[in-house]
Scaffold this motif. Structure first.
Motif, PDB file in Angstrom:
ATOM      1  N   UNK B  28     -26.397 -57.255 -25.181  1.00 29.48           N
ATOM      2  CA  UNK B  28     -26.177 -57.089 -23.978  1.00 29.48           C
ATOM      3  C   UNK B  28     -26.994 -58.170 -23.323  1.00 29.48           C
ATOM      4  N   UNK B  32     -28.287 -61.169 -21.198  1.00 26.28           N
ATOM      5  CA  UNK B  32     -28.235 -60.900 -19.576  1.00 26.28           C
ATOM      6  C   UNK B  32     -30.141 -61.643 -19.740  1.00 26.28           C
ATOM      7  N   UNK B  35     -29.604 -65.999 -18.646  1.00 29.06           N
ATOM      8  CA  UNK B  35     -28.780 -65.539 -17.895  1.00 29.06           C
ATOM      9  C   UNK B  35     -29.756 -65.375 -16.779  1.00 29.06           C
ATOM     10  N   UNK B  43     -24.508 -68.988 -17.859  1.00 31.52           N
ATOM     11  CA  UNK B  43     -23.903 -68.091 -17.676  1.00 31.52           C
ATOM     12  C   UNK B  43     -23.100 -68.255 -19.108  1.00 31.52           C
ATOM     13  N   UNK B  44     -23.857 -67.037 -20.298  1.00 31.02           N
ATOM     14  CA  UNK B  44     -23.269 -67.056 -21.187  1.00 31.02           C
ATOM     15  C   UNK B  44     -21.840 -66.426 -21.225  1.00 31.02           C
TER      16      UNK B  44
END
Lengths: 875, 109
Positions: B28, B32, B35, B43-44
């Motif tokens: 996670x 984040x 980005x 954007x992943x």
């Protein structure tokens, strides 16, 4: 370390799938929940946040599946990638691939085909239950090392009754004799056995039963084939009758298809357990027996040795020079073929090695072309191990292709071998490309790939990065060592080919010597009729039978194309033979302890010598006056005269022998020497009139000398006999086919070893050609400079030829040393020449030198055509 | 600021390595950070992040460890291995060469 970790993870994914799955679950849930937490912190409602987070994540199950994919791909990924890459690289160089695969296929195919024969004949156990307990009991003569096929009657009884080591014990003698089924008589392989014969093998009948003790002279067992042929089915045969020698037998059982012991047996009839002839010096009874389960092979040998010792003390006259031994049946059947088959296996192994060396050389040449590709791959991060593995996988692929093709060759080759093999080769029916042979082919392929692949791969993976990438052009080499390696391989190939060529040459010379040796009788233009009439023990009856058969001679003589006809019992190279001691009146007596001369006993009718072309040297031939009631006469051979009557005229002397009676026979003639088999020296021969020995005259070999090709008369002669006397059972062959059978084994091995030698030479020469072409191409700049500096084409040609001469000399040297070392293996197989025959050596060495230089001719010529200007410009 | 750009095929690996070269992180956090660092341009695709992480781990460039996070949940934290660091440097160089080359081409008039 990291490789180890990755390995552990992979193992975990395979073996503990659920725990890894749980981890993945938790990891993904953590991600989604973190996203939800973030959204909630920004003020979104928890339900809405969950929807957004899940949508953003994009399907938990799909993600999981993609993650799982990475685990699986990784597991097989490297190997699959290597394979894919290997296939592509093989496809990109089709000429290399085809040549290498065919070379390998040749090596693997030939090796596998020979192995299938070795396996079927030597290695596979016999197809009986507990085959290791079946033995032949033989008479061993320690002085000569000879294992006699037969036991004497009294020895037979003692071995059976006094040792206590056998479950079952049976004599087994016979041959092709007349058997009548319904109103048809024909020659059938008929064997006389004891009632425990089938217990020796432990084989159950497919119909009916085997023998009981009270079956003697009453019951018969027949083969499945015989039952099918005469009664339509196995079950249909039981209860029917057949007649052998005027005795009628009830068929009580039928053996399964595939049970043929001895080889030609179709009918078995039981005889009394007590042998007719109990004389300890007359060896008449071939014997098979079954070792008791609780007796070890060692205990069996010990028991036989103990008995032999006792017999030798008790019966000094007859048993002091022989022992009784028990030999495993398989060993007895195939032992004589072992040397030939192992020789062939050795020869084909050499061929295989040469094929591997050739492919190794191809790979080395290819590796040098590929150095830039390999350098590029290592620059892109492939480590040395990875490149080595890639190259080994390519070798394995090549071997797999070669192996598959080779298996195809092996199928064809095994079929050809079975057709080529001598008829006398036992167990030929069991030769097949089966699972064991497939395994062997696979193993051979892997061994091959290691042999031809490892060294070139190792060499190639040692590519020096910087040097390769910066060097211009495509003429990179794999380092100095590999030229020596390449030359070394070519030298080894030549050396191995020389070994095969010398072996083949020696066998060929022996075979020629065997084929041209004077046998002393004619085998061409002769038809042999085996003719049999049923006979009894009654002497008057036997005389009548011989007279009846004698009436066939004039009948056959009227067939157009027939020149002369005569009868014989014990034709040289024939199926029946008899021999034994004899005594000349006034020189020897048949008293115990006497050393007597030994001779072959043959029976003949008047005109026999003329028909088979044996010259009469002195005295007279038999006449129709030499009847049973006339004075007994005999004709002897020159070899006998030379030894027994060196300084006197043998005519008129009298001889007695143990053929049937001890009557004295007067020598009336001397004939030329003959050899029973091409490889043996002429023996003493006693020829006696059939009419005076009618007890053995009911199965004759009628010799028909023809003025046309004998095979063309077979049908006419058969019909003529049928018309003259329908009771006579016959079998007709040409005498030449007997002669061919006698040299079949030498011909088989000569043909094969010579073919292998030819192929080996071809491969080796191709190898030399390849190496020289490569080396010459590599030296082009150097040669160009030399030519620019004034060297003429001749000098350049000599440079290349000199290199070839070095390879040839090295190969010849190695070949010579190996051949001398291996010559011992050939000593039992050469005839009419020495195992180290200078002539063969000189011819082979000269020929190999010549072809090696010839292989160098093309590269040499090419080198001489180098244009110095263009070479200099290129560099 | 326009629509977030999808990652060029194959560059996700490089971005993950870059992120982890600064600091160990769980999935996670990696997403984040990429980005954030790209100012929300990149954007992943979260669906492709985890296969990539597992693949890199299989290849031995990164390793993982379970730890308790601040929220009390167990999190799988990835970090760069030594081999991974070397690999990252090499990947970075080749990326720079590539992007320079592409720039050269597209800027040439």
């Amino acid at each position: 370390m990291r490789r180890l970790d990755a390995m552990r993870q992979r193992l975990r994914s395979v073996f503990r799938g659920t725990s890894v799955e749980r981890d993945l679950d938790e990891e993904l849930r953590f991600h989604v929940e973190s996203h939800i937490d973030e959204l909630v912190a920004r003020g979104t409602s928890r339900d809405r946040a969950r929807t957004i987070a899940l949508r953003r994540f994009g399907g938990v199950d799909q993600v999981k599946e993609s993650v799982r994919d990475t685990w699986r791909v990784r597991l097989l990924g490297d190997v699959a990638q290597d394979l894919k890459y290997g296939l592509r690289s093989l496809r990109h160089s089709p000429v290399f691939t085809v040549v290498a695969a065919l070379t390998l296929a040749l090596g693997i195919g030939a090796t596998t085909a020979i192995f299938s024969v070795v396996d079927g004949v030597l290695l596979k156990p016999l197809t009986y239950p507990t085959p290791d307990r079946i033995v032949r009991v033989l008479t061993h003569w320690p002085k000569t090392g000879h294992d006699g096929e037969n036991l004497s009657g009294a020895d037979f009884v003692d071995a059976r009754d006094r040792t206590g080591v056998f479950d079952a014990f049976s004599m087994v003698w016979g041959g092709e004799i007349s058997v009548r089924a319904g109103d048809r008589s024909e020659l059938v392989g008929t064997w006389f056995v004891n009632t425990s014969f089938f217990d020796v093998f432990g084989v159950q009948p497919v119909a009916g039963r085997t023998f009981r003790p009270d079956d003697v002279k009453k019951a018969a067992v027949v083969s499945n084939g015989y039952a099918m042929q005469h009664f339509g089915a196995a079950s249909g045969a039981v209860g029917r009758t057949i007649s052998v020698d005027t005795i009628t037998y009830d068929i009580v059982g039928v053996m399964p298809a595939g049970f043929h012991f001895p080889q030609l047996a179709d009918v078995w009839v039981p005889v009394p357990s007590q042998p007719d002839n109990m004389n300890r010096s007359a060896h008449n009874y071939p014997t098979v027996a079954r070792r008791r389960a609780d007796v070890s092979p060692q205990a069996l040998s010990a028991a036989m040795a103990t008995l032999s010792g006792q017999l030798a003390t008790t019966y000094k006259d007859t048993n002091s020079e022989k022992t009784l031994i028990a030999m495993p049946l398989q060993e007895r059947m195939v032992g004589s073929m072992r040397a030939t088959l192992y020789l062939l296996l050795g020869a084909v192994a050499i061929l295989f090695l040469i094929a591997c060396a050739n492919v190794a050389n191809l790979l080395l040449a290819r590796a040098s072309v590929r150095t830039r590709e390999i350098a590029l791959r290592s620059a892109l991060g492939a480590d040395r191990w990875r490149i080595l593995r890639q190259l080994v996988v390519e070798s394995l692929l090549l071997a797999a292709i070669g192996g598959a093709l080779g298996l195809l060759f092996a199928y064809v080759g095994t079929g050809a071998l079975i057709r080529l093999a001598p008829v006398s080769l036992p167990r030929l029916g069991e030769v097949a490309v089966d699972r064991g042979v497939l395994g062997f082919a696979a193993l051979t392929s892997v061994v091959a790939s290691l042999m031809f692949g490892l060294v070139p791969a190792w060499q190639a993976s040692r590519v020096d990065l910087r040097e390769r990438l910066t060097e211009g052009g495509t003429r990179g080499t794999v380092g100095g060592g590999s030229n020596a390696l390449r030359t070394g391989l070519a030298v080894a190939e030549i050396g191995l080919a020389v070994v095969l060529a010398i072996g083949g040459g020696l066998l060929f010379r022996s075979f020629m010597a065997l084929s041209t040796v004077t046998l002393g009788y004619r085998t061409s233009d002769v038809l042999v009729v085996q003719a049999n009439l049923p006979s009894t023990e009654d002497r008057a009856d036997q005389v009548r039978v011989v007279d009846r058969l004698a009436q066939l001679y004039p009948a056959i003589a009227t067939v157009p194309g027939v020149r002369s006809v005569a009868g014989a019992v014990g034709l040289p190279m024939g199926n029946s033979g008899s021999n034994g001691s004899y005594a000349v009146e006034g020189k020897h007596t048949f008293a115990p302890g006497q050393k007597l001369p030994y001779a072959n006993f043959r029976l003949a009718s008047p005109g026999y010598f003329e028909a088979v072309g044996v010259p009469l040297r002195r005295g007279r031939d038999f006449t129709t006056q030499d009847r049973y009631d006339a004075p007994f006469v005999v004709i002897v051979s020159e070899a006998l005269v030379r030894e027994i009557f060196p300084h006197e005229d043998p005519i008129g002397h009298r001889i007695q022998c143990g053929l049937d009676s001890m009557n004295y026979m007067t020598i009336v003639g001397v004939v030329g020497d003959i050899r029973d088999e091409p490889g043996t020296p002429p023996a003493h021969e006693l020829y006696m009139p059939i009419a005076q020995h009618p007890g053995r005259g009911s199965l004759q070999e009628i010799v028909v000398r023809t003025s046309v090709a004998p095979a063309t008369l077979i049908e006419t002669v058969r019909q003529r006999i049928q018309r003259a006397d329908p009771d006579v059972a016959t079998k007709l062959t040409t005498y030449e086919s007997h002669a061919a059978d006698a040299v079949a084994t030498p011909r088989f091995r000569t043909w094969l070893v010579s073919s292998f030698a030819g192929l080996a030479l071809l491969l080796a020469v191709a190898g030399v050609y390849g190496v020289l072409t490569y080396l010459t191409a590599q030296r082009t700049p150097e040669l160009g400079v030399r030519m620019a500096l004034g060297a003429g084409p001749a000098e350049v040609i000599w440079l290349v030829l000199g290199r070839a001469a070095i390879i040839a000399a090295g190969g010849l040297m190695i070949g010579l040393v190996l051949s001398l070392a291996a010559s011992r293996a050939l000593t039992t197989m050469v005839f009419g020449t020495e195992a180290v025959d200078p002539m063969t050596y000189v011819v082979v060495l000269g020929a190999v030198l010549a072809v090696t230089l010839a292989a160098a001719a093309v590269p040499a010529w090419r080198a001489s055509r180098i244009d110095p200007l263009s070479v200099l410009r290129e560099n | 600021m326009g629509k977030p750009t999808d990652l060029v095929q194959g560059t996700l690996d490089l971005l993950i390595l870059k992120t982890l070269s600064l600091q160990a992180a769980h999935g996670w956090a990696i997403a984040k950070r990429i980005e954030q660092m790209s100012s929300e341009v990149l954007q992943v695709q979260q669906g492709s992040l985890y296969p990539a992480l597992h693949r890199l781990e299989q290849q031995g460039w990164i390793s993982s460890e379970w730890t308790d996070s601040d929220t009390g949940r167990r999190a799988k934290v990835y970090s760069l291995t030594r081999a991974g660091r070397t690999h990252y440097t090499r990947e970075l160089e080749s990326w720079e060469r590539l992007s320079e080359a592409v720039n050269l081409v597209v800027r040439t008039v």
